[in-house]
Design a protein around this motif. Sequence first.
Motif, PDB file in Angstrom:
ATOM      1  N   ALA A 158      20.628  27.218 -14.967  1.00  0.00           N
ATOM      2  CA  ALA A 158      19.608  26.710 -14.240  1.00  0.00           C
ATOM      3  C   ALA A 158      18.786  25.971 -15.433  1.00  0.00           C
ATOM      4  O   ALA A 158      18.285  24.864 -15.174  1.00  0.00           O
ATOM      5  CB  ALA A 158      18.739  27.838 -13.703  1.00  0.00           C
ATOM      6  N   GLY A 159      18.493  26.400 -16.597  1.00  0.00           N
ATOM      7  CA  GLY A 159      17.845  25.699 -17.449  1.00  0.00           C
ATOM      8  C   GLY A 159      18.489  24.429 -18.112  1.00  0.00           C
ATOM      9  O   GLY A 159      17.925  23.390 -18.080  1.00  0.00           O
ATOM     10  N   ALA A 160      19.851  24.345 -18.201  1.00  0.00           N
ATOM     11  CA  ALA A 160      20.676  23.369 -18.417  1.00  0.00           C
ATOM     12  C   ALA A 160      20.397  22.255 -17.330  1.00  0.00           C
ATOM     13  O   ALA A 160      20.113  21.169 -17.622  1.00  0.00           O
ATOM     14  CB  ALA A 160      22.088  23.614 -18.710  1.00  0.00           C
ATOM     15  N   GLU A 161      20.640  22.735 -16.321  1.00  0.00           N
ATOM     16  CA  GLU A 161      20.449  21.571 -14.960  1.00  0.00           C
ATOM     17  C   GLU A 161      18.967  20.914 -14.895  1.00  0.00           C
ATOM     18  O   GLU A 161      19.128  19.787 -14.893  1.00  0.00           O
ATOM     19  CB  GLU A 161      20.429  22.193 -13.742  1.00  0.00           C
ATOM     20  CG  GLU A 161      21.930  22.535 -13.190  1.00  0.00           C
ATOM     21  CD  GLU A 161      22.195  23.089 -11.849  1.00  0.00           C
ATOM     22  OE1 GLU A 161      22.830  22.276 -11.017  1.00  0.00           O
ATOM     23  OE2 GLU A 161      21.413  23.819 -11.447  1.00  0.00           O
ATOM     24  N   LEU A 162      17.949  21.627 -15.162  1.00  0.00           N
ATOM     25  CA  LEU A 162      16.854  21.345 -15.297  1.00  0.00           C
ATOM     26  C   LEU A 162      16.581  20.269 -16.387  1.00  0.00           C
ATOM     27  O   LEU A 162      15.907  19.296 -16.320  1.00  0.00           O
ATOM     28  CB  LEU A 162      15.587  22.260 -15.561  1.00  0.00           C
ATOM     29  CG  LEU A 162      15.131  23.115 -14.263  1.00  0.00           C
ATOM     30  CD1 LEU A 162      14.168  24.187 -14.642  1.00  0.00           C
ATOM     31  CD2 LEU A 162      14.448  22.056 -13.229  1.00  0.00           C
ATOM     32  N   ALA A 203      27.746  16.738 -21.413  1.00  0.00           N
ATOM     33  CA  ALA A 203      26.550  16.300 -20.546  1.00  0.00           C
ATOM     34  C   ALA A 203      25.283  16.398 -20.981  1.00  0.00           C
ATOM     35  O   ALA A 203      24.438  15.340 -21.047  1.00  0.00           O
ATOM     36  CB  ALA A 203      26.791  16.843 -19.058  1.00  0.00           C
ATOM     37  N   LEU A 204      25.004  17.482 -21.807  1.00  0.00           N
ATOM     38  CA  LEU A 204      23.660  17.761 -22.067  1.00  0.00           C
ATOM     39  C   LEU A 204      23.462  16.718 -23.585  1.00  0.00           C
ATOM     40  O   LEU A 204      22.433  16.109 -23.717  1.00  0.00           O
ATOM     41  CB  LEU A 204      23.430  19.005 -22.741  1.00  0.00           C
ATOM     42  CG  LEU A 204      23.296  20.216 -21.739  1.00  0.00           C
ATOM     43  CD1 LEU A 204      23.552  21.596 -22.320  1.00  0.00           C
ATOM     44  CD2 LEU A 204      21.736  20.048 -21.081  1.00  0.00           C
ATOM     45  N   GLU A 205      24.631  16.570 -24.186  1.00  0.00           N
ATOM     46  CA  GLU A 205      24.410  15.580 -25.338  1.00  0.00           C
ATOM     47  C   GLU A 205      24.223  14.083 -24.696  1.00  0.00           C
ATOM     48  O   GLU A 205      23.545  13.439 -25.197  1.00  0.00           O
ATOM     49  CB  GLU A 205      25.569  15.691 -26.124  1.00  0.00           C
ATOM     50  CG  GLU A 205      25.791  14.739 -27.171  1.00  0.00           C
ATOM     51  CD  GLU A 205      26.875  14.957 -28.084  1.00  0.00           C
ATOM     52  OE1 GLU A 205      26.683  14.372 -29.197  1.00  0.00           O
ATOM     53  OE2 GLU A 205      27.692  15.568 -27.915  1.00  0.00           O
ATOM     54  N   THR A 206      25.164  13.711 -23.780  1.00  0.00           N
ATOM     55  CA  THR A 206      24.922  12.341 -23.100  1.00  0.00           C
ATOM     56  C   THR A 206      23.577  12.197 -22.385  1.00  0.00           C
ATOM     57  O   THR A 206      22.807  11.012 -22.830  1.00  0.00           O
ATOM     58  CB  THR A 206      25.802  12.225 -22.012  1.00  0.00           C
ATOM     59  OG1 THR A 206      27.336  12.514 -22.435  1.00  0.00           O
ATOM     60  CG2 THR A 206      25.701  10.968 -21.473  1.00  0.00           C
ATOM     61  N   GLN A 207      22.921  13.227 -22.260  1.00  0.00           N
ATOM     62  CA  GLN A 207      21.476  12.935 -21.782  1.00  0.00           C
ATOM     63  C   GLN A 207      20.334  12.978 -22.715  1.00  0.00           C
ATOM     64  O   GLN A 207      19.293  12.967 -22.389  1.00  0.00           O
ATOM     65  CB  GLN A 207      21.136  14.154 -20.546  1.00  0.00           C
ATOM     66  CG  GLN A 207      21.930  13.973 -19.278  1.00  0.00           C
ATOM     67  CD  GLN A 207      21.494  12.645 -18.472  1.00  0.00           C
ATOM     68  OE1 GLN A 207      20.518  11.993 -18.773  1.00  0.00           O
ATOM     69  NE2 GLN A 207      22.378  12.499 -17.374  1.00  0.00           N
ATOM     70  N   SER A 222      24.474  20.039 -11.301  1.00  0.00           N
ATOM     71  CA  SER A 222      24.020  18.759 -11.541  1.00  0.00           C
ATOM     72  C   SER A 222      23.875  18.385 -12.850  1.00  0.00           C
ATOM     73  O   SER A 222      23.713  19.279 -13.694  1.00  0.00           O
ATOM     74  CB  SER A 222      22.835  18.513 -10.826  1.00  0.00           C
ATOM     75  OG  SER A 222      22.605  18.822  -9.413  1.00  0.00           O
ATOM     76  N   LEU A 223      24.430  17.257 -13.269  1.00  0.00           N
ATOM     77  CA  LEU A 223      24.610  16.736 -14.722  1.00  0.00           C
ATOM     78  C   LEU A 223      23.384  15.579 -14.915  1.00  0.00           C
ATOM     79  O   LEU A 223      23.711  14.911 -15.758  1.00  0.00           O
ATOM     80  CB  LEU A 223      25.851  16.108 -15.075  1.00  0.00           C
ATOM     81  CG  LEU A 223      27.069  17.100 -14.827  1.00  0.00           C
ATOM     82  CD1 LEU A 223      28.200  16.472 -14.931  1.00  0.00           C
ATOM     83  CD2 LEU A 223      26.867  18.295 -15.584  1.00  0.00           C
ATOM     84  N   LYS A 237      23.758  10.813 -11.186  1.00  0.00           N
ATOM     85  CA  LYS A 237      24.495  11.317  -9.817  1.00  0.00           C
ATOM     86  C   LYS A 237      26.084  11.549  -9.945  1.00  0.00           C
ATOM     87  O   LYS A 237      26.811  10.887  -9.710  1.00  0.00           O
ATOM     88  CB  LYS A 237      24.525  10.137  -8.761  1.00  0.00           C
ATOM     89  CG  LYS A 237      22.989   9.916  -8.048  1.00  0.00           C
ATOM     90  CD  LYS A 237      22.758   8.901  -7.169  1.00  0.00           C
ATOM     91  CE  LYS A 237      21.603   9.025  -6.674  1.00  0.00           C
ATOM     92  NZ  LYS A 237      21.238   7.981  -5.553  1.00  0.00           N
ATOM     93  N   SER A 238      25.860  12.691 -10.839  1.00  0.00           N
ATOM     94  CA  SER A 238      27.218  13.007 -11.320  1.00  0.00           C
ATOM     95  C   SER A 238      27.267  14.703 -11.391  1.00  0.00           C
ATOM     96  O   SER A 238      26.260  15.241 -11.501  1.00  0.00           O
ATOM     97  CB  SER A 238      27.710  12.537 -12.703  1.00  0.00           C
ATOM     98  OG  SER A 238      28.970  13.259 -12.962  1.00  0.00           O
ATOM     99  N   ALA A 239      28.254  15.560 -10.824  1.00  0.00           N
ATOM    100  CA  ALA A 239      28.256  16.898 -10.955  1.00  0.00           C
ATOM    101  C   ALA A 239      29.420  17.598 -11.554  1.00  0.00           C
ATOM    102  O   ALA A 239      30.478  16.764 -11.633  1.00  0.00           O
ATOM    103  CB  ALA A 239      28.001  17.329  -9.477  1.00  0.00           C
ATOM    104  N   LEU A 240      29.454  18.708 -11.655  1.00  0.00           N
ATOM    105  CA  LEU A 240      30.532  19.571 -12.211  1.00  0.00           C
ATOM    106  C   LEU A 240      30.815  20.587 -11.335  1.00  0.00           C
ATOM    107  O   LEU A 240      29.981  21.218 -10.650  1.00  0.00           O
ATOM    108  CB  LEU A 240      30.362  20.150 -13.686  1.00  0.00           C
ATOM    109  CG  LEU A 240      31.426  21.140 -14.187  1.00  0.00           C
ATOM    110  CD1 LEU A 240      31.548  20.578 -15.802  1.00  0.00           C
ATOM    111  CD2 LEU A 240      31.142  22.533 -14.167  1.00  0.00           C
ATOM    112  N   ALA A 241      32.126  20.694 -11.029  1.00  0.00           N
ATOM    113  CA  ALA A 241      32.616  21.872 -10.144  1.00  0.00           C
ATOM    114  C   ALA A 241      33.392  22.879 -10.753  1.00  0.00           C
ATOM    115  O   ALA A 241      34.338  22.746 -11.588  1.00  0.00           O
ATOM    116  CB  ALA A 241      33.352  21.188  -8.942  1.00  0.00           C
ATOM    117  N   GLU A 242      33.121  24.279 -10.523  1.00  0.00           N
ATOM    118  CA  GLU A 242      33.670  25.287 -11.226  1.00  0.00           C
ATOM    119  C   GLU A 242      34.236  26.271 -10.248  1.00  0.00           C
ATOM    120  O   GLU A 242      33.269  26.803  -9.399  1.00  0.00           O
ATOM    121  CB  GLU A 242      33.122  25.928 -12.477  1.00  0.00           C
ATOM    122  CG  GLU A 242      33.848  26.928 -13.180  1.00  0.00           C
ATOM    123  CD  GLU A 242      33.102  27.921 -14.042  1.00  0.00           C
ATOM    124  OE1 GLU A 242      33.639  28.178 -14.870  1.00  0.00           O
ATOM    125  OE2 GLU A 242      31.888  28.681 -13.666  1.00  0.00           O
TER     126      GLU A 242
END
Length: 722
Positions: free
Chosen positions: A161-165, A206-210, A333-334, A337-342
Amino acid sequence: MNTQLPQTRDLVLVGGGHTHALVLRSWAMKPLPGVRLTVINPGPTAPYSGMLPGFVAGHYTRDELDIDLVQLGRFAGARVILGAVDHIDVAAKTISVPGRPPIAYDLTAVDVGITSTMPSLKGFTDHAIPAKPLGVFASRWDAFRATAKNPHIAIIGGGVAGAELAMAMAHALRRDGSDAAVVQLVDRGSVLKDLGSVAKGKVLAALETQGVTLIENADVAEIAAHDVILTDGTLIKSDFTTGAAGAKPHDWVAGLDLDIHEGFITVNDKLQSSNPDVFAVGDCAHLSFDPRPKAGVYAVREAPVLFDNLQAHLSGRDLRAYKPQKDYLKLISLGGKSALAEKFGTARQGPLLWKLKNHIDRTFMNQFDGLSTMALPDLPETIALGVRETLGDKPMCGGCGSKVGRGALRNVLSDLPRAQRDDIQSVAGDDAAILQTGGATQVISTDHLRAMIDDPVMMTRIAAVHALGDIWAMGAQPQAATATIILPRTSEILQERALAEIMATAHDVFTDAGAAIVGGHTSQGDALTIGFTVTGLVDGQPITLKGAKKGDALIITKPIGSGVIMAAEMQCKAAGADVAATLQQMVQGQADAAAVLKDAHAMTDVTGFGLAGHLAGICEASGVGAEVTLTDVPLMQGARTLAESGQQSSLFDSNKAGVAGVECTKSALSDLMFDPQTAGGLLAAVDPSQAADVIAKLKQAGYPAAQIGTITDQVGRIILRD
């Protein structure tokens, strides 16, 4: 013949979570006859958690994020109570909401989610905002983002949750032009420890990209106004600090006299707590028979089981079991408009998965759009002439919208002989009769309202303020009141519950106004109707409709628009937030306003005949005319938009026909001048030299007052200027 079955059981849904929203929708499709359904929620909307990261990132609007519980409640035929529950007495079977009498139930279900507040962390309450409850967080983020210029942000809690935010915030700020914004994800251990290794690696990338900064193995000691302070003294600059660290139950839930597991309500496979009359679902419940993580997918899957079991319990049938799935597709959510599915330890990412997530989320939310309107009754094949025309094309409104038009009432009253008693002194059309009793000047008036909402407490407050308006409008001090209550056909216990809420509320409102409830009368009818006969005492001369002078400033103390908003609410077309704001305007008393306006030359309260109709009453009694600047007339939130879309109260046509001498160009603003108001503001003709001071004092007292025009010497002529 009235074939409506009496209500005999109270079902109360506490909270507007995902499960309860789906239950309300199912109830609308298949209600259980005999049940009075109530939903209690702190606000008029409930945000959908699945779309929160997309909202934070700017992909969705606030309207797209929110489920409108007011519209959904109307659709389901439920009473909607806006308030925050703080206790359930399972022994007495009552629910406590601050500011109102206890709410009794026969069966209740709890779906209030969780919170990520950190009250034990010094400074958190004053300087940070928890990510849950979602509604408060969404509003604060919206306001912050609108003015943020290259801010520093700190998210405490490095889970999913924190990473998505964090990714959503970084994306939104960069898109808004804050290229130097700093978004920091803070955790006491390592981030994303609950994800599998493959998924964790992809989210870290993804966190690094953002551009999100990770601050791991950091113990937070205190939150300051612009810093997060770690235990080692390190200062992490932050203009917006939020907490997303895990699932914490609400304190009041943890304190219930039920079996509790780590603060959550323990439920069995039927979703029942240790008390069979209390169910719990969603994140606030602990599935003792098959524990599962806190995730929205379980709340959604619980809905059909809860719906069936509530109806089964209330009708004496067997309950069925809920069987949660072992695993589910996690969509993260990344930022963009990109997402990861697990699922099952595998992970994929990309724009196509965002489209899948968006499709799933919008499909869920689309269930609550386009809710059906309140239908007119089916007509027999052969009917009397005039029935269709009299019925009209919309259901009869509640409140003042259900009253008889000004023209009909004025015509009938004008045919009555004048009172022959020397102790009665009234100007035709005045708000209250003026009586001379033992040397004292007393005013008396009566008013009643057909319920526009099913919450008896809110409806009582509105009806009481509405009835007191006639007393305040004449400059009198409220003295005494008697109640006239018509209750719909229900069982005796449900009638007693409703009557207890009504009379306790009436006592509070009239006591606050300085009056006393001294009696009342009850009967049964087709719809809840609440009325009061009120007396007041006047020091000196009462203020009447007669006395307005050329040049006087016209001042109104409240905005208008309640008629069109509540008419739209009946048809599921008014935004819940607009309805909630309107109700708050209605219950605002006018005692302080009347005190400020004690030197008014003429005064009335704006109610069923609309602003134009009540202004016409002043003009007729005073032998004057008036000019009004429409753009100066304060409007209730959402009223203009609804009027522009063609929404009107069922009393609109009668109000317009009942006022002669009005000159205006047809527009939404001019139409609102004929909109019937319920518990509306005071309309006063005031010496122009005092107008600015009067308005300043009214605003200081909390009224959105405005000067809307002037009195002229053109007798009977009312000009409405754009």
